[in-house]
Design an enzyme around this catalytic site. Structure first.
Site, PDB file in Angstrom:
ATOM      1  N   CYS A 159       0.830  -1.208   0.000  1.00  0.00           N
ATOM      2  CA  CYS A 159       0.000   0.000   0.000  1.00  0.00           C
ATOM      3  C   CYS A 159       0.866   1.261   0.000  1.00  0.00           C
ATOM      4  CB  CYS A 159      -0.911  -0.031   1.230  1.00  0.00           C
ATOM      5  SG  CYS A 159      -1.741   1.520   1.585  1.00  0.00           S
TER       6      CYS A 159
ATOM      7  N   CYS B 185      -0.048   4.004   2.588  1.00  0.00           N
ATOM      8  CA  CYS B 185       0.370   3.607   3.938  1.00  0.00           C
ATOM      9  C   CYS B 185       1.776   4.108   4.243  1.00  0.00           C
ATOM     10  CB  CYS B 185       0.342   2.080   4.082  1.00  0.00           C
ATOM     11  SG  CYS B 185      -1.287   1.329   3.883  1.00  0.00           S
TER      12      CYS B 185
END
Length: 310
Positions: free
Chosen positions: A73, A76
């Protein structure tokens, strides 16, 4: 915010443990993470094995901000370092719990994670707020401050940390080794050992309300871990199958559908009699005991149950 844990598992009756946990793993960004920044008690790596102690029980003292992330991700990698920076600045007034959703799918299911990053604040054993997607640091700081302001009078560890005290541990009573043994078993996922430990307390102290509540919680946690969404379909197709109705109600409570689970069992009470009715009613009352005192869903279901019985 939607979180399956909300209202489903409230462990405020358990003895709180606020041991500082040091993180030894890299953050998803690989840069300014827990390991890169050195050990810090306000940043912890959470797994399915230690979720109970590090998130639920710790949140009885200070807010725990759960950062649900994944290695693949990209957002993230921006969000996690910002949260880590703020956690270090918080000096223990709140804790950042980092969860790799790929490595811990049950936690992801618990919070009904559909995309990452997702951030959920847990306080008093319950999710209280959250958001999805990356946020800039100023907005994160504002959100954290708002969270602390709202919870300062409810959680003793916030004020202790802000006043420069010894932190949440300073507020705790000496640990009861019997409860510690049960909690250690929970951390390891050994529900049978945890239940045995709480039962041993009750054998010597039948009126120990803390042990009673904890035993109910652990029994449900064991069932909830095995909760199968398909159980609801099976029960709908077999309304006279009591085992199916009970399993479906457990699944509904575990997946934050407590109203539906309660209603299912109340309808089953109406359709049954004798030992079958007693069994269903007893199970429903045990589900009530999972929830905090004063929960509106429980109050409503108790009224409906009384109507069904009389």
């Amino acid at each position: 915010m939607s979180a399956a844990m909300a209202g489903a598992v409230d462990l405020s009756a358990l003895k709180s443990r606020a041991e500082a946990a040091n993180s030894a793993a890299q953050s998803p960004g690989g840069g300014d993470g827990c390991a890169a920044g050195g050990s810090h008690p306000a940043i912890i790596e959470v797994t399915e094995a230690n979720f109970q102690a590090e998130v639920v029980e710790r949140s009885l003292q200070v807010p725990v901000v759960v950062d649900l992330w994944a290695t693949w991700c990209e957002p993230c990698k921006q969000l996690s370092p910002a949260l880590e920076k703020l956690a270090r600045e918080g000096n223990g007034a709140w804790v950042l719990a980092k969860v790799d959703v790929d490595a811990n799918p049950r936690i992801a299911q618990l919070f009904q994670v559909q995309s990452v990053p997702m951030v959920i604040a847990v306080a008093g054993g319950q999710p209280v707020d959250g958001f999805a997607g990356a946020q800039p640091e100023p907005q994160l700081r504002e959100w954290i401050n708002s969270l602390l302001n709202a919870l300062r009078d409810q959680l003793p560890g916030i004020r202790a940390a802000e006043e420069g005290g010894a932190g949440a541990e300073a507020e705790e009573e000496p640990e009861d080794p019997r409860f510690t043994a049960a909690e250690d078993a929970l951390e390891k996922g050994d529900y049978a050992a945890a239940q045995a430990a709480y039962q041993q307390i009750l054998d010597s102290e039948p009126n120990n309300e803390q042990a009673k509540a904890a035993l109910v919680q652990v029994r449900f946690m064991e069932r909830a871990e095995q909760a199968d969404p398909a159980a609801i379909e099976r029960a709908d197709a077999a309304p006279d199958d009591i085992d199916a109705q009970i399993a479906a109600a457990d699944a509904e409570v575990a997946f934050d559908k407590a109203d539906e689970g309660f209603a299912r069992l109340i309808q089953t009470v109406k359709r049954t009699s004798g030992d079958d009715r007693d069994r269903v009613r007893t199970h429903l009352v045990e589900l009530f005991e999972i929830f905090p005192e004063g929960d509106e869903r429980v109050a409503k279901a108790r009224r409906n149950l009384a109507s069904a019985l009389f």
